[in-house]
Enzyme design. Sequence first.
Site, PDB file in Angstrom:
ATOM      1  N   HIS B  42       7.674  19.236  32.130  1.00 34.70           N
ATOM      2  CA  HIS B  42       6.500  19.465  31.916  1.00 34.70           C
ATOM      3  C   HIS B  42       6.935  20.299  29.823  1.00 34.70           C
ATOM      4  O   HIS B  42       5.950  19.577  29.086  1.00 34.70           O
ATOM      5  CB  HIS B  42       6.247  21.205  31.612  1.00 34.70           C
ATOM      6  N   HIS B  88      -3.981  21.794  33.486  1.00 29.60           N
ATOM      7  CA  HIS B  88      -3.813  22.525  33.469  1.00 29.60           C
ATOM      8  C   HIS B  88      -3.739  22.764  34.916  1.00 29.60           C
ATOM      9  O   HIS B  88      -4.466  23.658  36.356  1.00 29.60           O
ATOM     10  CB  HIS B  88      -3.914  23.870  33.631  1.00 29.60           C
TER      11      HIS B  88
END
Lengths: 224, 718
Positions: B42, B88
């Site tokens: 990430h 998200h």
Amino acid sequence: MDKAVGVVVFPGTNCEHDVVEALVDLGVPHRLIWHRETDLMDLECVIIPGGFAHGDYLRPGAIAKFSPVMKAVSSFATSGRSVLGICNGFQVLTEAKLLEGALQKNAGLSFICDVVECEVASRNSPVTSSLELGEKLRLPINHFEGNYTCAEDDLKRLLDEDRIILRYVDNPNGSIGDIAAICNKDRNIVGMMPHPERAMSDLLGSSSGRKILASLLERSAVLS
Amino acid sequence: MAEPLHIALGLTDEEFAMIRSVLQRDPNDLELAMYSVMWSEHCSYKSSRVHLRRLPTEGPSVIMGPGENAGVIDVGDGFALAIRMESHNHPSAIEPYQGAATGVGGILRDIFTVGARPVALLDSLWMGPQNDPKSRWIFKGVVSGISGYGNAVGVPTVGGETHFEEKFGYNPLVNVAAIGIAPKEHLIKAAATGAGNLVVLLGAPTGRDGIGGVSILASTGFGGESDSSKRPSVQVGDPFEEKKLIELCLDLLRSDLLVGIQDLGGAGLSCATSETAAKGGSSMDIYLDKVPRRESCMEPFEVMISESQERMLAIVHPSNLDKVLALAEHWEVQASVVGEVKDPERWLDGKVRGILRVYDHRDGELLAEVPAGSLADEAPLYDRERREPEGWKRKLQDAPSVDSVTEDVLNDLLKTTFDPSTVYRQYDHQLFLNTIVGPGEDAALLRIGAPGVGRVERSFGVSVDGNPRWCVVHPRRGAAATVVESVMNIACVGAKAVALVDCLNFGNPTHPEVMWQLSESIDGVAEACEALGVAVVGGNVSLYNEANGVDIDPTPTVTTVGLSNIPSLPVPSLARSSVGSSLYLIGESCETLSGSAFAFDFLNSDGGNLFTFDYDKVTRLRDTAIELFEHADAYGVETLHNVSSGGVLDAVREISASSRVGCVLYRDKLTVMDLLGEKPDRLLVTTTSDTELEALLLGKGLSFVRIGYFDGGDVLFA
């Protein structure tokens, strides 16, 4: 300095700049009032704009009513000058007991952002004096807790004293009596769920709000 | 024997060895925790970075490109537009409300971190089918989270898209984009410079929420019983705190009190401190006892990697500290000096580097000591194995057949509908008095202006688009088509695309097929952007979108922006089509059903090959759409609507639903592929002036057909 319109800002308020832009558009002097201020006596009119004062925590307006500025707003209103609460500002005014009733969650239990039709139910108020009775206005609404409710005898008083000033044509949120805006007995404190400052230009969908704010400012003698 | 700590934290043995060679010793547990989050997929983009380099990032209006907190373009008259998009997905699958809410919060911080006031949010949602209770729970939570956070933080949500697809039941996609406006002179970079400057932490106290969000959640897939145990890794949002933080940070920037500023997002303090120090070429000392806590007895590693929301890191000259603290007090935001910027030093390898040191308190115990750049920029880059999925080429030959598409089927399709207003009515889309064209149209059109920034008499169009069906059929062509659709969408509100940010949602990067999809998709985005003159100014990569071993279909989503003039009234819109007006279809006809919602949902076919583009024609069509929007009056244009997902049929239904006027379609002018195929360089135009419109289109050399007229209350075939 010219007599000005005050626009109250709590932490979490978010429509203050839009109200200011509308006032600038109408050529009116104004200043932002931080919620800890306590002296409003240089002003001719106070607007409590929309948003989420103090995050709407506990309940919309439940914490804002304890902000220092609210005592000042109360004395300001007692002096006879105009106070307009828009959306969250309406919620704050009911929590502060400057207007009766309460705004509960919308009947559909969901947030509503839309443009709705309202009609002038009384001309006897600072915001509708230059409108026609029954005049239709296209006004933006933007709330989760816009469902006006009050005790039965309060509703009777509102009706008897001609204090319901705007009604929804097609009730979007379940408000009792289709109420979109009311005023107090002295007719100088107004609470309304629709956002007149968002309806200042046809480019953005409606200019109906211009008449409402212009009425208020004429009445407050900041606009001639 | 228990597995080694670095394995438990998601690092490989090779990565552990790299850390040892940087430090020339074993890392301690705190250092290991910091590396594990910063070197997570990430934060480090370690699997995608080698491919992202192929995207065209330059353009005449580009001020900041990829690598900054947000992409920034010049819009003239001293104003700049900041744009950023992020996924998200994983948090939203576990805890839909907070997952989506903190997605909104995070993306907004990226915008005001570069000095811009956030003025618009958009979202792209791919959800599971709504006859499944879990998917309903996720969808409802996600929409409530975006509504609850976005409305309260005071940023309008002006557009987006919502789609339902079987494959997103366990791993939904929640992509959020934000746009901000800034005076160019207030733009700021996230760098810590100037030895002796102070490191000031602003905002919420630090708690145990979101520990390891980037490594545990965002960098692994789903599957099995343990998913709900990941819930503590989801952060919790507080829009009120963020609203105060926005006002404070913009006030600090206006008052010129900051040297640099960085938001705390994924990997928390570890990320913000190491990135600002690395970018500034400085060392930085952090004193953990100065970090305000929400909970007692937090371990140093928890403080350093917590992803508690609504926090910012500011670099402040000591002479300005009192003013910064006074403004923080005014806005009722907590502010604490937690460290100091230092000169770079010679590291063990002999190079002069910025060193990040973490102490338990000033002059206290040294808990961690690492080169800042080794955390922020030196994660290993992987060129992972790529492989075309088996049988893919064969499948390209297996085009979905139109044989089963009877007239009855077409007539049934006219009735199915999802009303997107049930979603966007829950979002404030009016705040800041910018919204000329709001949600429900092809794209949003907003005036360029913001409180405390001012206005220019110009507007910008913005649209968010993605399509996993196109991209699974052919990742490269599908990604290019996604860009074309987005460019055409904003052309339908009069804007010419200049820049985009992308959000690349893919499966597990250790699957060679996924890496092939990613690489191909990036080439597709690059191809269309180069052909259409669009710069990629930022992006986000979301990998490990998988559940129970099944990867999601590849889904690059893009948020495209373009500039335009303030339109004259009345502005074309779906709602304006009126009785008696003609409906034209402009563009080349569609020759395939491949990749269409119809092929997937009704024919159960993800085969066949996707359409390609003649970019010269796309450019002409784009410019014509802009001209028709700008001179709507001259060509009698009531509605401009781009054809995409759902084909011509869906596009006509959308116009009819919005205008509340029926439409009679000439069946003989439309093939089944025209009606249901999804080639996005096609345009529907409603006009009251057939002659003027046809003359213009002939002059432009564009194909067109008058396919029907508006009348009655229903869409039907004649």
